[in-house]
Design a protein around this motif. Structure first.
Motif, PDB file in Angstrom:
ATOM      1  N   MET A  36       1.418  -1.186   0.228  1.00 36.72           N
ATOM      2  CA  MET A  36       0.262  -0.689   0.161  1.00 36.72           C
ATOM      3  C   MET A  36       0.884   1.224   0.098  1.00 36.72           C
ATOM      4  N   THR A  37       2.154   1.138  -0.340  1.00 30.33           N
ATOM      5  CA  THR A  37       3.216   2.014   0.304  1.00 30.33           C
ATOM      6  C   THR A  37       2.494   3.649  -0.952  1.00 30.33           C
ATOM      7  N   THR A  38       2.939   4.961  -0.394  1.00 31.30           N
ATOM      8  CA  THR A  38       2.706   5.725  -1.107  1.00 31.30           C
ATOM      9  C   THR A  38       4.530   6.822  -0.546  1.00 31.30           C
ATOM     10  N   GLY A  52       1.337   5.245   3.999  1.00 30.18           N
ATOM     11  CA  GLY A  52       0.013   4.317   2.425  1.00 30.18           C
ATOM     12  C   GLY A  52      -0.984   5.048   2.773  1.00 30.18           C
ATOM     13  N   ASN A  53      -1.649   4.601   1.833  1.00 30.71           N
ATOM     14  CA  ASN A  53      -3.488   5.162   2.287  1.00 30.71           C
ATOM     15  C   ASN A  53      -4.318   3.672   2.267  1.00 30.71           C
ATOM     16  N   THR A  54      -5.456   3.567   2.413  1.00 27.83           N
ATOM     17  CA  THR A  54      -6.644   2.776   2.756  1.00 27.83           C
ATOM     18  C   THR A  54      -7.797   2.978   2.806  1.00 27.83           C
ATOM     19  N   ASP A  83      -1.767   9.103 -13.504  1.00 30.51           N
ATOM     20  CA  ASP A  83      -2.636  10.199 -12.931  1.00 30.51           C
ATOM     21  C   ASP A  83      -3.727  10.810 -13.433  1.00 30.51           C
ATOM     22  N   SER A  84      -4.321  10.123 -14.888  1.00 33.84           N
ATOM     23  CA  SER A  84      -5.322  10.719 -14.998  1.00 33.84           C
ATOM     24  C   SER A  84      -6.349   9.471 -14.544  1.00 33.84           C
ATOM     25  N   LEU A  85      -6.623   8.239 -14.493  1.00 30.35           N
ATOM     26  CA  LEU A  85      -6.700   7.036 -13.706  1.00 30.35           C
ATOM     27  C   LEU A  85      -7.667   8.430 -11.973  1.00 30.35           C
ATOM     28  N   ILE A  86      -6.512   8.647 -11.190  1.00 34.20           N
ATOM     29  CA  ILE A  86      -6.613   9.565 -10.032  1.00 34.20           C
ATOM     30  C   ILE A  86      -7.661  10.558 -10.497  1.00 34.20           C
ATOM     31  N   SER A 123      -6.627   4.273  -2.802  1.00 32.12           N
ATOM     32  CA  SER A 123      -5.294   4.360  -1.972  1.00 32.12           C
ATOM     33  C   SER A 123      -4.484   3.672  -3.077  1.00 32.12           C
ATOM     34  N   LYS A 124      -4.966   2.067  -4.066  1.00 34.93           N
ATOM     35  CA  LYS A 124      -4.158   1.093  -5.268  1.00 34.93           C
ATOM     36  C   LYS A 124      -3.745   2.347  -6.071  1.00 34.93           C
ATOM     37  N   PHE A 125      -4.756   3.272  -6.843  1.00 34.25           N
ATOM     38  CA  PHE A 125      -3.602   3.592  -7.971  1.00 34.25           C
ATOM     39  C   PHE A 125      -2.854   4.565  -7.066  1.00 34.25           C
ATOM     40  N   SER A 126      -2.850   5.014  -6.211  1.00 37.93           N
ATOM     41  CA  SER A 126      -1.853   6.100  -5.131  1.00 37.93           C
ATOM     42  C   SER A 126      -0.121   5.023  -5.199  1.00 37.93           C
TER      43      SER A 126
END
Length: 278
Positions: free
Chosen positions: A149-151, A162-164, A233-236, A266-269
């Motif tokens: 989950m790392t950012t 990370g985000n969740t 980036d576009s998906l986020i 979270s997954k895209f980040s």
């Protein structure tokens, strides 16, 4: 909720740390807990020589107080079955210096809930950060598979963030998969998530996500990682700009809702981070 009200809890025992014995290992409760309107910090002395600081920040949260969340840490052996059986790659493993699982467990009857993403950060001096050491923050929900989950990973001695979109177990692990395999695995994980929960997303938004995911998959297959990063980036941006109600965005302590927005963000980040550090 009142603004800037912080409640500090200190262990009433005079011992330097609190232990609750279990059959698996010793579960350690925080010595200090600080609660504010949308954040929690905790300090846990796991052993005489190993400590970890936890911070959690929310976009929006309700029912956040010491009675709704149980925060704990458990030190295991790196080859403990309770960890290794939840890994989907032999190239991912706990570190010998810090085989610690930090758990955030909301009371299912408490009414606790949050919207969007929660940011979780672990900080420990037990591991010394070096840029070429592939340490990552992993999470496992309801004893499921640990996923990256790392950012952010940075010095200090090590700080992993990370985000969740839900609460679970968290652990810093060594990930020796190739960068390309990490990215490919993350894309596959997002595709599986959309296959399971895409029916919860409004059709127009889902179609836009699926179109962009197709372009992302092509870019990753061609190892065109610059284009893949642009597509992520576009998906986020697409998810951030989705109209209200386009997808579920709340997770409750009862664990009966899928926080689709929070999980996708979270997954895209995390995928964006993996592409940036290649």
């Amino acid at each position: 909720m009142q603004t800037n009200i912080v409640r500090s809890l200190t262990a009433v025992a005079t011992m330097c740390f609190t232990l609750v014995s279990t059959a698996k290992a010793d579960v350690v409760l925080p010595q200090t807990l600080n609660y504010s309107d949308n954040a929690v910090t905790a300090s846990i002395q796991v052993t005489d020589t190993i400590a970890v600081d936890l911070s959690i920040e929310f976009e929006k949260v309700v029912g956040l107080n010491p009675e709704t969340l149980t925060i704990s840490a458990e030190m295991l052996t790196p080859n403990a079955l309770s960890i290794t059986e939840r890994l989907n790659s032999l190239l991912v493993s706990p570190t010998t210096a810090f085989p610690v699982v930090v758990s955030i467990t909301p009371d299912p009857d408490s009414g606790f809930a949050f919207e969007g993403v929660a940011t979780v950060e672990l900080y420990t001096k037990a591991i010394h950060y070096t840029p070429d050491l592939p340490l990552r923050l992993f999470t496992s929900h309801a004893d499921g598979t640990f996923t990256d989950m790392t950012t952010l990973v940075s010095a200090g001695s090590i700080r992993a963030r990370g985000n969740t979109g839900k609460f679970s177990d968290f652990m810093i692990m060594l990930d020796t998969r190739t960068p390309a395999n990490i990215v490919s695995d993350k894309v596959s994980d997002i595709e599986s998530f959309l296959s399971l929960h895409g029916n919860l997303i409004q059709p127009v938004t889902l179609a836009a996500i699926e179109h962009s995911m197709t372009l992302l998959s092509f870019a990753v297959s061609d190892q065109d990682f610059d284009s893949a990063l642009e597509e992520v980036d576009s998906l986020i941006s697409l998810i951030n700009a989705a109209p209200a109600g386009a997808m579920p965005d709340v997770w409750q302590a009862s664990d009966t809702l899928v926080n689709v927005e929070g999980e996708l963000k979270s997954k895209f980040s995390s995928l964006r981070y993996a592409l940036r550090v290649m």
